[in-house]
Design a protein around this motif. Structure first.
Motif, PDB file in Angstrom:
ATOM      1  N   ARG A   1      24.429  21.350  52.097  1.00  0.00           N
ATOM      2  CA  ARG A   1      24.864  22.617  52.694  1.00  0.00           C
ATOM      3  C   ARG A   1      25.651  23.455  51.693  1.00  0.00           C
ATOM      4  O   ARG A   1      25.544  24.687  51.679  1.00  0.00           O
ATOM      5  N   GLU A   2      26.435  22.785  50.859  1.00  0.00           N
ATOM      6  CA  GLU A   2      27.176  23.500  49.815  1.00  0.00           C
ATOM      7  C   GLU A   2      26.221  24.162  48.828  1.00  0.00           C
ATOM      8  O   GLU A   2      26.430  25.308  48.412  1.00  0.00           O
ATOM      9  N   PHE A   3      25.164  23.453  48.468  1.00  0.00           N
ATOM     10  CA  PHE A   3      24.159  24.016  47.557  1.00  0.00           C
ATOM     11  C   PHE A   3      23.499  25.242  48.186  1.00  0.00           C
ATOM     12  O   PHE A   3      23.316  26.277  47.528  1.00  0.00           O
ATOM     13  N   ILE A   4      23.158  25.143  49.463  1.00  0.00           N
ATOM     14  CA  ILE A   4      22.522  26.264  50.155  1.00  0.00           C
ATOM     15  C   ILE A   4      23.459  27.466  50.194  1.00  0.00           C
ATOM     16  O   ILE A   4      23.050  28.606  49.925  1.00  0.00           O
ATOM     17  N   ALA A   5      24.726  27.222  50.525  1.00  0.00           N
ATOM     18  CA  ALA A   5      25.691  28.317  50.597  1.00  0.00           C
ATOM     19  C   ALA A   5      25.864  28.997  49.244  1.00  0.00           C
ATOM     20  O   ALA A   5      26.076  30.211  49.160  1.00  0.00           O
ATOM     21  N   LEU A   6      25.749  28.217  48.189  1.00  0.00           N
ATOM     22  CA  LEU A   6      25.964  28.737  46.843  1.00  0.00           C
ATOM     23  C   LEU A   6      24.806  29.599  46.366  1.00  0.00           C
ATOM     24  O   LEU A   6      25.004  30.611  45.680  1.00  0.00           O
ATOM     25  N   TYR A   7      23.578  29.232  46.742  1.00  0.00           N
ATOM     26  CA  TYR A   7      22.409  29.878  46.145  1.00  0.00           C
ATOM     27  C   TYR A   7      21.485  30.589  47.126  1.00  0.00           C
ATOM     28  O   TYR A   7      20.485  31.171  46.703  1.00  0.00           O
ATOM     29  N   ALA A   8      21.786  30.579  48.401  1.00  0.00           N
ATOM     30  CA  ALA A   8      20.893  31.231  49.364  1.00  0.00           C
ATOM     31  C   ALA A   8      20.744  32.719  49.068  1.00  0.00           C
ATOM     32  O   ALA A   8      19.653  33.293  49.223  1.00  0.00           O
ATOM     33  N   SER A   9      21.824  33.366  48.612  1.00  0.00           N
ATOM     34  CA  SER A   9      21.756  34.803  48.345  1.00  0.00           C
ATOM     35  C   SER A   9      20.822  35.125  47.184  1.00  0.00           C
ATOM     36  O   SER A   9      20.291  36.235  47.090  1.00  0.00           O
ATOM     37  N   ALA A  10      20.604  34.156  46.285  1.00  0.00           N
ATOM     38  CA  ALA A  10      19.714  34.396  45.145  1.00  0.00           C
ATOM     39  C   ALA A  10      18.269  34.572  45.592  1.00  0.00           C
ATOM     40  O   ALA A  10      17.459  35.173  44.883  1.00  0.00           O
ATOM     41  N   ARG A  11      17.959  34.068  46.774  1.00  0.00           N
ATOM     42  CA  ARG A  11      16.590  34.185  47.293  1.00  0.00           C
ATOM     43  C   ARG A  11      16.211  35.649  47.508  1.00  0.00           C
ATOM     44  O   ARG A  11      15.051  36.036  47.296  1.00  0.00           O
ATOM     45  N   ASP A  12      17.172  36.476  47.918  1.00  0.00           N
ATOM     46  CA  ASP A  12      16.892  37.883  48.216  1.00  0.00           C
ATOM     47  C   ASP A  12      17.261  38.818  47.077  1.00  0.00           C
ATOM     48  O   ASP A  12      17.071  40.032  47.190  1.00  0.00           O
ATOM     49  N   ALA A  13      17.800  38.278  45.992  1.00  0.00           N
ATOM     50  CA  ALA A  13      18.200  39.116  44.864  1.00  0.00           C
ATOM     51  C   ALA A  13      16.969  39.595  44.104  1.00  0.00           C
ATOM     52  O   ALA A  13      15.938  38.917  44.079  1.00  0.00           O
ATOM     53  N   PRO A  14      17.045  40.774  43.481  1.00  0.00           N
ATOM     54  CA  PRO A  14      15.907  41.242  42.673  1.00  0.00           C
ATOM     55  C   PRO A  14      15.689  40.322  41.482  1.00  0.00           C
ATOM     56  O   PRO A  14      16.598  39.605  41.055  1.00  0.00           O
ATOM     57  N   ASP A  15      14.476  40.335  40.959  1.00  0.00           N
ATOM     58  CA  ASP A  15      14.166  39.491  39.806  1.00  0.00           C
ATOM     59  C   ASP A  15      15.098  39.828  38.646  1.00  0.00           C
ATOM     60  O   ASP A  15      15.303  41.000  38.310  1.00  0.00           O
ATOM     61  N   ALA A  16      15.669  38.787  38.042  1.00  0.00           N
ATOM     62  CA  ALA A  16      16.619  38.973  36.949  1.00  0.00           C
ATOM     63  C   ALA A  16      15.888  39.067  35.617  1.00  0.00           C
ATOM     64  O   ALA A  16      14.755  38.595  35.473  1.00  0.00           O
ATOM     65  N   ASP A  17      16.557  39.696  34.623  1.00  0.00           N
ATOM     66  CA  ASP A  17      15.977  39.689  33.284  1.00  0.00           C
ATOM     67  C   ASP A  17      16.093  38.269  32.732  1.00  0.00           C
ATOM     68  O   ASP A  17      16.813  37.431  33.288  1.00  0.00           O
ATOM     69  N   PRO A  18      15.369  37.940  31.652  1.00  0.00           N
ATOM     70  CA  PRO A  18      15.355  36.557  31.158  1.00  0.00           C
ATOM     71  C   PRO A  18      16.738  35.976  30.882  1.00  0.00           C
ATOM     72  O   PRO A  18      16.990  34.808  31.183  1.00  0.00           O
ATOM     73  N   GLY A  19      17.640  36.790  30.320  1.00  0.00           N
ATOM     74  CA  GLY A  19      18.975  36.276  30.028  1.00  0.00           C
ATOM     75  C   GLY A  19      19.731  35.900  31.282  1.00  0.00           C
ATOM     76  O   GLY A  19      20.334  34.822  31.373  1.00  0.00           O
ATOM     77  N   ASP A  20      19.712  36.774  32.283  1.00  0.00           N
ATOM     78  CA  ASP A  20      20.398  36.471  33.540  1.00  0.00           C
ATOM     79  C   ASP A  20      19.726  35.307  34.259  1.00  0.00           C
ATOM     80  O   ASP A  20      20.397  34.486  34.895  1.00  0.00           O
ATOM     81  N   ALA A  21      18.394  35.239  34.176  1.00  0.00           N
ATOM     82  CA  ALA A  21      17.685  34.119  34.800  1.00  0.00           C
ATOM     83  C   ALA A  21      18.123  32.800  34.175  1.00  0.00           C
ATOM     84  O   ALA A  21      18.357  31.808  34.877  1.00  0.00           O
ATOM     85  N   PHE A  22      18.257  32.774  32.853  1.00  0.00           N
ATOM     86  CA  PHE A  22      18.701  31.564  32.155  1.00  0.00           C
ATOM     87  C   PHE A  22      20.108  31.175  32.596  1.00  0.00           C
ATOM     88  O   PHE A  22      20.379  30.001  32.892  1.00  0.00           O
ATOM     89  N   ARG A  23      21.006  32.158  32.672  1.00  0.00           N
ATOM     90  CA  ARG A  23      22.398  31.872  33.013  1.00  0.00           C
ATOM     91  C   ARG A  23      22.563  31.448  34.468  1.00  0.00           C
ATOM     92  O   ARG A  23      23.561  30.828  34.826  1.00  0.00           O
ATOM     93  N   THR A  24      21.596  31.773  35.307  1.00  0.00           N
ATOM     94  CA  THR A  24      21.633  31.310  36.693  1.00  0.00           C
ATOM     95  C   THR A  24      20.884  29.992  36.852  1.00  0.00           C
ATOM     96  O   THR A  24      21.341  29.078  37.548  1.00  0.00           O
TER      97      THR A  24
END
Length: 328
Positions: A248-271
């Motif tokens: 549940r902690e993992f879901i709470a941490l990353y659920a918002s990333a599901r609706d975020a716009p596609d990140a550039d390669p650098g931001d994608a790497f850092r996430t």
């Protein structure tokens, strides 16, 4: 790693004491990333505005809360195997700098990984670097199945029971055996008796042989014939509430990333690298019990679906960024 060691690593990361090599790397990076560069500078100097702090809380947590040692393990699992199980010191420092970890913390963490025989110093083409040990390559290969395929047993697979007995004169091996079985996802039925879903046999036997512990164990496979349903007993054999809370902690941490716009390669790497680092321990805590033995609201299903979706979406861009850094 002790709490003092982790504190030292994190302190090194927060203080941002870049070496000359790091400063040279910073100058060599492409410019024109104004907002990102300003945000990083603000984070390093501790001058974030209230708006920035609120924005940071709304985003999935990055690498800051993770020990550098764990991030290095993830990077080697992702990228070293494409480089003949080796990364140069300069490449590793560049990759970790993208995660806001300075060179001093990298070298300190690598030293600990070398002491644990996970990495070894190897020079190639005149360049200093670190290679994965044979044992670590094998562990990563086995881990790929758990982390990315998330196998789950069925009720028809039956149970795998391990019984072990270790002489008192070899107490250290007894501790190692218990630790290994727990890491593989076995539950404790009674002293010296551990249980897991049937499909774990090959992985468990191989791991015990690799650690020279198989001579102390006996394996059995069969059905549960005790009083009452096995559904009630699994909560005694495994701490499912704790595992569910971590999901549940993992879901709470990353659920918002599901609706975020596609990140550039650098931001994608850092996430993506912190995402994978947080995820990869969970399939080991979860033994992959049949769904029939799990609560109806078991969070592991939703967490697995979330990771699979973000892995498919973010990893290609993250890989492009990493390979560009490795070619520098």
């Amino acid at each position: 790693m002790t709490s003092g060691e982790e504190g030292s690593e994190r302190s090194g990361r927060r203080e941002g004491r870049a070496t000359s090599a790091q400063r040279a790397d910073d100058r060599a990076r492409p410019r024109g990333r104004g907002e990102e560069g300003s945000e990083r500078s603000g984070r390093r100097e501790g001058r974030a505005t209230s708006a920035q702090r609120a924005d940071d809380r709304a985003r999935p947590r990055g690498a800051a809360a993770l020990p550098p040692r764990q991030l290095i393990t993830s990077l080697y699992g992702l990228y070293a195997r494409d480089e003949h199980d080796w990364l140069s010191v300069a490449s590793l420092v560049r990759l970790m700098a993208e995660l806001d970890v300075d060179a001093a913390a990298v070298r300190s963490s690598v030293s600990r990984l070398k002491k644990r025989s996970m990495l070894q110093s190897v020079r190639r083409d005149g360049r200093a670097g670190y290679a994965l040990s044979e044992q670590t390559v094998e562990l990563l290969r086995e881990g790929d199945v758990r982390i990315f395929e998330r196998p789950r047993a069925t009720a028809d697979d039956g149970w795998l029971v391990v019984v072990f007995s270790v002489p008192e004169s070899e107490r250290a091996k007894r501790h190692s055996l218990r630790t290994l079985l727990g890491r593989l996802g076995f539950g404790s039925v009674a002293p010296g008796v551990w249980i897991a879903p049937g499909p774990l046999y090959d992985e468990a036997l191989h791991a015990l042989e690799r650690m020279d512990l198989s001579a102390y164990t006996e394996f059995f496979r069969g059905d549960y014939l005790g009083v009452g349903a096995a559904t009630g007993r699994v909560r005694e054999w495994w701490d499912l509430d704790t595992v569910d809370a971590l999901y549940r902690e993992f879901i709470a941490l990353y659920a918002s990333a599901r609706d975020a716009p596609d990140a550039d390669p650098g931001d994608a790497f850092r996430t993506y690298v912190p995402l994978l680092t947080r995820w990869r321990r969970l399939p080991y805590l979860d033994p992959g019990l049949p769904l029939a033995y799990l609560p109806d609201d078991w969070s592991g299903i939703r967490a697995g679906e979330l990771f699979a979706e973000l892995d498919k979406r973010m990893r290609p861009a993250a890989d492009r960024h990493a390979h560009a850094l490795l070619r520098e």
